[in-house]
Write an enzyme that holds these catalytic residues in place. Structure first.
Site, PDB file in Angstrom:
ATOM      1  N   GLU A 217       0.815  -1.216   0.000  1.00 19.84           N
ATOM      2  CA  GLU A 217       0.000   0.000   0.000  1.00 19.84           C
ATOM      3  C   GLU A 217       0.849   1.266   0.000  1.00 19.84           C
ATOM      4  OE1 GLU A 217      -3.377   0.164  -0.589  1.00 19.84           O
ATOM      5  OE2 GLU A 217      -2.744  -1.862  -1.069  1.00 19.84           O
TER       6      GLU A 217
ATOM      7  N   ARG B 275      18.746   6.718 -22.831  1.00 15.42           N
ATOM      8  CA  ARG B 275      18.862   7.067 -24.255  1.00 15.42           C
ATOM      9  C   ARG B 275      19.215   8.538 -24.464  1.00 15.42           C
ATOM     10  NH1 ARG B 275      14.850   9.156 -26.558  1.00 15.42           N
ATOM     11  NH2 ARG B 275      15.155   8.195 -28.583  1.00 15.42           N
TER      12      ARG B 275
ATOM     13  N   ASP C  42      15.692  16.300 -32.532  1.00 16.53           N
ATOM     14  CA  ASP C  42      15.691  17.745 -32.767  1.00 16.53           C
ATOM     15  C   ASP C  42      14.435  18.410 -32.220  1.00 16.53           C
ATOM     16  OD1 ASP C  42      14.691  17.179 -36.057  1.00 16.53           O
ATOM     17  OD2 ASP C  42      13.727  18.678 -34.806  1.00 16.53           O
TER      18      ASP C  42
HETATM   19  C1  9D3 Z   1      -5.186   2.873  -2.487  1.00 15.98           C
HETATM   20  C2  9D3 Z   1      -4.486   3.940  -3.171  1.00 15.98           C
HETATM   21  N1  9D3 Z   1      -3.426   3.540  -4.114  1.00 15.98           N
HETATM   22  C3  9D3 Z   1      -2.564   4.721  -4.322  1.00 15.98           C
HETATM   23  C4  9D3 Z   1      -3.056   5.573  -5.436  1.00 15.98           C
HETATM   24  C5  9D3 Z   1      -2.632   2.429  -3.580  1.00 15.98           C
HETATM   25  C6  9D3 Z   1      -1.484   2.041  -4.412  1.00 15.98           C
HETATM   26  C7  9D3 Z   1      -1.628   1.722  -5.756  1.00 15.98           C
HETATM   27  C8  9D3 Z   1      -0.534   1.280  -6.503  1.00 15.98           C
HETATM   28  C9  9D3 Z   1      -0.231   1.926  -3.825  1.00 15.98           C
HETATM   29  C10 9D3 Z   1       0.843   1.499  -4.579  1.00 15.98           C
HETATM   30  C11 9D3 Z   1       0.691   1.169  -5.893  1.00 15.98           C
HETATM   31  C12 9D3 Z   1       1.836   0.664  -6.665  1.00 15.98           C
HETATM   32  N2  9D3 Z   1       2.241   1.625  -7.703  1.00 15.98           N
HETATM   33  C13 9D3 Z   1       3.458   2.145  -7.718  1.00 15.98           C
HETATM   34  O1  9D3 Z   1       4.240   1.841  -6.847  1.00 15.98           O
HETATM   35  C14 9D3 Z   1       3.807   3.112  -8.729  1.00 15.98           C
HETATM   36  C15 9D3 Z   1       3.047   3.685  -9.796  1.00 15.98           C
HETATM   37  C16 9D3 Z   1       1.681   3.507 -10.224  1.00 15.98           C
HETATM   38  O2  9D3 Z   1       0.898   2.722  -9.683  1.00 15.98           O
HETATM   39  N3  9D3 Z   1       1.260   4.242 -11.305  1.00 15.98           N
HETATM   40  C17 9D3 Z   1       2.069   5.101 -11.959  1.00 15.98           C
HETATM   41  N4  9D3 Z   1       3.325   5.309 -11.606  1.00 15.98           N
HETATM   42  C18 9D3 Z   1       3.791   4.601 -10.532  1.00 15.98           C
HETATM   43  S1  9D3 Z   1       5.330   4.725  -9.924  1.00 15.98           S
HETATM   44  C19 9D3 Z   1       5.085   3.627  -8.738  1.00 15.98           C
END
Ligand code: 9D3
Length: 235
Positions: free
Chosen positions: A122, A160, A175
């Site tokens: 979480e 990259r 570019d």
């Molecule tokens: C219950 C609320 N959620 C948070 C919005 C819980 C939750 C969802 C997904 C807690 C951790 C995660 C795991 N996601 C990531 O660690 C994560 C992530 C993503 O879910 N979406 C976009 N970028 C990222 S970077 C890390």
């Protein structure tokens, strides 16, 4: 550039960095990538990386001790103020600033040592954020199961852009005109495929006309599918 990834799933990264531009950049020693198992920094007998949230609620929270241990081992300090210049500790999390090309470029230009912390469960004990993290990054508004895919996306986008990571053939793609536009359509052999023809202008040999057509098509596509790119400065 050195990129260190902290994860509870090190096997996730077993082969992703072994292809194409990233592989070449590693071989040319433009970048060094190390994967660290957060569990290997635990000091308790059960090697716990997570625990129940104070205050109650569903799910588990990643413990802070192994992450502090890892940062101390990797950087030599867990005081953010004492990090060597060019050191960035990035937490990949849904709460982070949304990744854009401009952020990737900033890291490529300024960072010498990137430490990427992949969250799971979480969330992560807030004290990691308070004391260690210099940048919190999300890759977009959708729910992943953890930070690992995001760490891969960020790593790819940065590498990259490092000097000499792209072959000379491809570097021109960077570019300033093309960066805020969608790409123009591409065609290769055969000329006639199941009755679908290649646009005549591309066969004309008239490079000025071809350039004009490509810009026009890029603009049309952007106008139709990504009007937001034309409205704002995104890069
Ligand atoms: C219950 C609320 N959620 C948070 C919005 C819980 C939750 C969802 C997904 C807690 C951790 C995660 C795991 N996601 C990531 O660690 C994560 C992530 C993503 O879910 N979406 C976009 N970028 C990222 S970077 C890390």
């Amino acid at each position: 550039m050195k990129i260190d990834v902290l994860t509870i799933f090190p096997e996730f990264f077993d082969t992703v960095f072994d292809f194409g531009i990233i592989r070449r950049a590693k071989l040319a020693q433009i970048v060094e990538i190390n994967i660290y198992d957060i569990r290997s920094f635990t000091t308790d007998k059960h090697h716990k990386t997570d625990d129940k949230p104070f205050g109650g609620g569903d799910g588990m929270v990643m413990k802070c001790e192994p992450i502090f241990q890892a940062i101390e081992k990797i950087i030599g300090t867990c005081e953010r103020e004492s990090y060597p210049s060019g050191t960035r500790v990035v937490l990949l999390s849904p709460q982070g600033k949304q990744l854009k090309q401009s952020i990737a470029r900033e890291f490529a230009d300024e960072a010498k040592h990137l430490i990427l912390i992949c969250g799971r469960y979480e969330g992560i004990d807030e004290r990691v954020n308070d004391a260690l993290v210099t940048d919190e990054i999300s890759i977009g508004d959708y729910v992943l199961s953890g930070g690992e895919p995001a760490a891969i996306v960020l790593t790819d986008a940065i590498i990259r852009l490092l000097p000499n990571a792209l072959g000379s053939e491809t570097s021109a793609v960077n570019d300033s005109f093309t960066e805020n536009l969608l790409d123009y359509p591409h065609y290769t052999q055969p000329r006639d495929f199941r009755g679908m023809d290649v646009p005549e202008v591309l066969l004309s040999g008239n490079h000025a006309e071809i350039e004009k057509w490509r810009r026009q098509k890029a603009l049309e596509k952007t106008q139709i599918f990504r009007k937001d790119l034309l409205d704002k400065e995104h890069s």
